[in-house]
Write a protein that holds these residues in place. Sequence first.
Motif, PDB file in Angstrom:
ATOM      1  N   TRP A 109      -5.485   9.672  -2.574  1.00 50.01           N
ATOM      2  CA  TRP A 109      -4.215   8.975  -2.340  1.00 50.01           C
ATOM      3  C   TRP A 109      -4.395   7.459  -2.404  1.00 50.01           C
ATOM      4  O   TRP A 109      -3.529   6.747  -2.933  1.00 50.01           O
ATOM      5  CB  TRP A 109      -3.660   9.381  -0.979  1.00 50.01           C
ATOM      6  N   SER A 158      -2.500   5.089  -5.095  1.00 58.70           N
ATOM      7  CA  SER A 158      -1.684   3.976  -4.622  1.00 58.70           C
ATOM      8  C   SER A 158      -2.143   2.645  -5.203  1.00 58.70           C
ATOM      9  O   SER A 158      -1.323   1.756  -5.465  1.00 58.70           O
ATOM     10  CB  SER A 158      -1.731   3.913  -3.087  1.00 58.70           C
ATOM     11  N   VAL A 206       2.946   8.732  -4.253  1.00 65.03           N
ATOM     12  CA  VAL A 206       2.477   7.978  -3.084  1.00 65.03           C
ATOM     13  C   VAL A 206       3.183   8.452  -1.818  1.00 65.03           C
ATOM     14  O   VAL A 206       2.554   8.643  -0.765  1.00 65.03           O
ATOM     15  CB  VAL A 206       2.701   6.478  -3.315  1.00 65.03           C
TER      16      VAL A 206
END
Length: 255
Positions: A22, A26, A91
């Motif tokens: 993640w 991002s 995201v």
Amino acid sequence: MKHRTVMMYTQIGCFVSCLSGWILVSSTLAIEYWIWSEVSNVVLTTSNYFSNLWRDCVSDTTGVSDCKDYPSMMALSGFLHAARALSVCSVILGFFAGVLTLIGMKCTKIGGSELANARVTFAGGITYLASGFCGLIVYSWWGNKVRSEFVDPNFRAQKYELGAAIFIGWGGSLLLITGGSVLGFFSGKEGLRSTSQKTIDRPYSIPLARSTRTNMTAKLSRGTRLPPLIIQESRSVRESRTTRTSGTYNRDAFV
């Protein structure tokens, strides 16, 4: 080593993997090198063109770079709108998946029972999977577009190559998908198995309860006063059985 300890360490490993993925996904939203191209005749006049989802940039050999945001959001192509939407969804889904996983993990002890924690962790794993697939679709779609334009001999505009953000996004998406798959598999085996077991055992519990109630009624009716409804039900059952077994037939009944 106990099964609970093994599951705890597995969940921790999957959570670290998904959290790393993640973070990588991002970070690609801020990286400007989604595509890049180098135009040079001699060393001193080399210019680099690069862009991402939000702006176009150019730099030269002196280190001076200039970036310009896209002028109008309504004038952008549908491809760029879809890429932006999927990236933001990846995201957001990854954030909520992290919250669900932290609540349901065995090492945090935030949730309620073991069954509830397993189901919450399973929901977090599925959300991580959705986040990973959203990111994988964006980077694969973008990379395929750049590749098809680069190898197309009839494409007359400036050709670009894949930037660093695409490779970082691919790695982050694979981490999300891998961690979410393992997390959802083991948590689903623990959380959904109890529901299926109750569904299988439920049909057999009803006749068992009825037979138990009939036996208790027959035993307690001899020396204990019972409610009138239970006594009336037991009498009706005995009368129906007596009527079925005490029926006699003669020759005239069959004529």
